[in-house]
Write a protein that holds these residues in place. Structure first.
Motif, short mmCIF file in Angstrom:
data_model
loop_
_atom_site.label_atom_id
_atom_site.label_comp_id
_atom_site.label_asym_id
_atom_site.label_seq_id
_atom_site.Cartn_x
_atom_site.Cartn_y
_atom_site.Cartn_z
N ARG A 1 0.81 -1.22 0.00
CA ARG A 1 0.00 0.00 0.00
C ARG A 1 0.84 1.26 0.00
O ARG A 1 0.30 2.37 -0.06
CB ARG A 1 -0.93 -0.01 1.22
CG ARG A 1 -2.05 -1.04 1.11
CD ARG A 1 -3.09 -0.85 2.20
NE ARG A 1 -2.54 -1.13 3.52
CZ ARG A 1 -2.55 -2.35 4.08
NH1 ARG A 1 -3.04 -3.39 3.41
NH2 ARG A 1 -2.07 -2.52 5.30
N ASP A 2 2.15 1.13 0.09
CA ASP A 2 3.04 2.31 0.07
C ASP A 2 3.32 2.68 -1.38
O ASP A 2 3.97 1.91 -2.11
CB ASP A 2 4.34 2.00 0.81
CG ASP A 2 5.19 3.24 1.04
OD1 ASP A 2 5.38 4.01 0.08
OD2 ASP A 2 5.67 3.43 2.18
N PRO A 3 2.89 3.86 -1.84
CA PRO A 3 3.07 4.21 -3.26
C PRO A 3 4.54 4.38 -3.66
O PRO A 3 4.89 4.12 -4.81
CB PRO A 3 2.30 5.53 -3.38
CG PRO A 3 2.24 6.09 -1.99
CD PRO A 3 2.19 4.91 -1.07
N ILE A 4 5.37 4.80 -2.73
CA ILE A 4 6.79 4.98 -3.06
C ILE A 4 7.45 3.63 -3.35
O ILE A 4 8.20 3.46 -4.32
CB ILE A 4 7.52 5.72 -1.92
CG1 ILE A 4 6.97 7.13 -1.76
CG2 ILE A 4 9.03 5.73 -2.18
CD1 ILE A 4 7.62 7.92 -0.63
N LEU A 5 7.14 2.64 -2.50
CA LEU A 5 7.79 1.34 -2.63
C LEU A 5 7.23 0.53 -3.79
O LEU A 5 7.84 -0.48 -4.18
CB LEU A 5 7.62 0.54 -1.33
CG LEU A 5 8.28 1.15 -0.08
CD1 LEU A 5 8.05 0.25 1.12
CD2 LEU A 5 9.77 1.38 -0.31
N GLN A 6 6.12 0.96 -4.37
CA GLN A 6 5.55 0.23 -5.49
C GLN A 6 6.15 0.63 -6.83
O GLN A 6 5.93 -0.05 -7.83
CB GLN A 6 4.03 0.41 -5.51
CG GLN A 6 3.32 -0.23 -4.34
CD GLN A 6 3.76 -1.68 -4.15
OE1 GLN A 6 3.53 -2.52 -5.01
NE2 GLN A 6 4.40 -1.95 -3.02
N ASP A 7 6.89 1.73 -6.84
CA ASP A 7 7.57 2.15 -8.08
C ASP A 7 8.81 2.95 -7.65
O ASP A 7 8.79 4.17 -7.60
CB ASP A 7 6.65 2.99 -8.96
CG ASP A 7 7.26 3.25 -10.34
OD1 ASP A 7 8.35 2.71 -10.63
OD2 ASP A 7 6.64 4.00 -11.11
#
Length: 409
Positions: free
Chosen positions: A21-27
């Protein structure tokens, strides 16, 4: 207060959900150095991305490799783009790489491989040229940065293992453009001295750029021409440099180099004590065996009654003399008996014995040829008749043919 108890799987799934759910860690884009690079039989690529402080595991699935224009390898600096998630089975987070590209260090790594292959072809890495490391050095030289942790670790371990070994620290830069020349000069200087037994060349870990001074050709050739054995201890266990391949011995870390360079004095002392005990025990056992042998000899029949042994030897000599005389007389009797038989046989064949039985021998004059037949004579021939006790000279008057008989008139 009631407790809420989760299973390990539930905790891992919860953490994975948080990461997802962390947007930074997803990209996310991450820069680092590739290590532990492996290609699985499935085609998926597994490697570790590291920097000076930390590491993170990465996986690049086969379907995401279509746009790659290079193959990553250990030591290469790269930029990866992917999503961070938790691999629940191992409870370890990792980057699922979607894209990877070089980070400018690829050229250095290619230069490293080119120099490595060229020096290998020249024979600088051959095992037959490796010099043995002295087992009991009196003095070692350490070429490294005077302010780094490596020199402190080396001194600490050498002092702990073998305090009687002297240490000469030759300070040099271990990274930067001036470092290769300083390292080369330090190696050449140490080889002008006669009191150094071993050289340790090293520094702590770092990136490929930071370790590049130990990949320079001038450093490699300085190690090659060193008459003193060189232990290379550059970086961590996973780091490899040209200096490692040329050196007489590679240590995974500077601390390990110190352990390889000097013996453990305590172990030597324990070994000497053990050898001393074994020597004393061996001497004690040998003396016991010798004493037992001496006591056996002292109580032996030979030493207690030597005159009896001499008497026995004399008796045996008399018996042998008697047997010799008997054998000689027996042999002499047999020889005499054989001689008698030969004399009888010869006497039976003797012409004189034939003459003694009333026979005579006739010879023809003047040739004195024996006459074997009456046909050989002619009337008027002069002959000699030989008897056992004399001769008669006769003349032939008449020749008669026929067999002569004893009872003829």
């Amino acid at each position: 207060m009631g407790r809420i108890i989760f299973t390990v799987h539930q905790v891992n799934e919860y953490v994975r959900g948080l990461l997802g759910r962390d947007p930074i860690l997803q990209d996310v884009w991450v820069r680092g150095e590739v290590s532990n690079f492996k290609v699985h039989s499935s085609g998926h690529i597994y490697f570790t991305l590291k920097d000076e402080q930390d590491r993170i595991r990465c996986v690049l699935f086969r379907q995401n490799q279509r746009d790659m224009d290079f193959i990553p390898c250990d030591g290469m600096r790269v930029l990866v783009r992917g999503q961070v998630s938790l691999y629940c089975r191992d409870g370890q987070y990792q980057i699922y790489v979607m894209h990877i590209e070089k980070d400018g260090i690829g050229e250095l790594y290619l230069a490293f491989e080119a120099l490595k292959q060229r020096l290998k072809a020249e024979g600088l890495f051959d095992a037959q040229h490796k010099k043995p490391i002295p087992a009991f050095p009196k003095k070692i030289a350490v070429i490294t940065s005077p302010t780094g942790a490596a020199v402190r670790d080396i001194i600490k371990i050498v002092r702990r293992r073998c305090p009687c070994v002297d240490i000469l620290v030759v300070p040099v830069l271990v990274q930067g453009s001036a470092a290769p020349a300083q390292i080369e000069a330090a190696l050449d200087y140490i080889n002008t001295r006669d009191d150094i037994d071993t050289i340790i060349l090293g520094r702590g870990g770092g990136s490929l750029e930071e370790l590049w001074a130990f990949n320079e050709e001038v450093v490699a050739r300085a190690i090659w021409r060193s008459r003193i054995p060189v232990i290379s201890a550059v970086g961590h266990e996973t780091d490899f440099t040209i200096a490692d391949f040329v050196a007489d011995l590679r240590a995974p870390t500077p601390s390990a180099a110190a352990e390889m360079a000097v013996p453990m004095l305590q172990h030597l002392q324990e070994t000497l004590v053990g050898l001393n005990i074994r020597l004393l025990e061996g001497m004690r056992n040998m003396l016991l065996r010798k004493r037992s042998s001496l006591e056996y000899l002292q109580s032996s029949y030979v030493l207690k009654y030597p005159d009896r042994i001499l008497q026995q030897r004399k008796q045996r000599l008399d018996q042998a003399y008697t047997k010799l005389c008997v054998a000689f007389n027996d042999m002499l009797s047999k020889k005499r008996e054989r001689l008698s038989r030969w004399a009888v046989a010869l006497d039976a064949l003797s012409p004189l014995a034939v003459l003694g039985r009333g026979y005579a021998v006739v010879t023809l004059k003047p040739s004195h040829r024996v006459v074997h037949s009456a046909e050989a004579l002619n009337p008027g021939d002069d002959i000699t008749v030989h008897f056992k006790d004399g001769r008669a000279h006769c003349k032939v008057e008449k020749i008669e043919n026929g067999v002569w008989g004893i009872n003829e008139p």
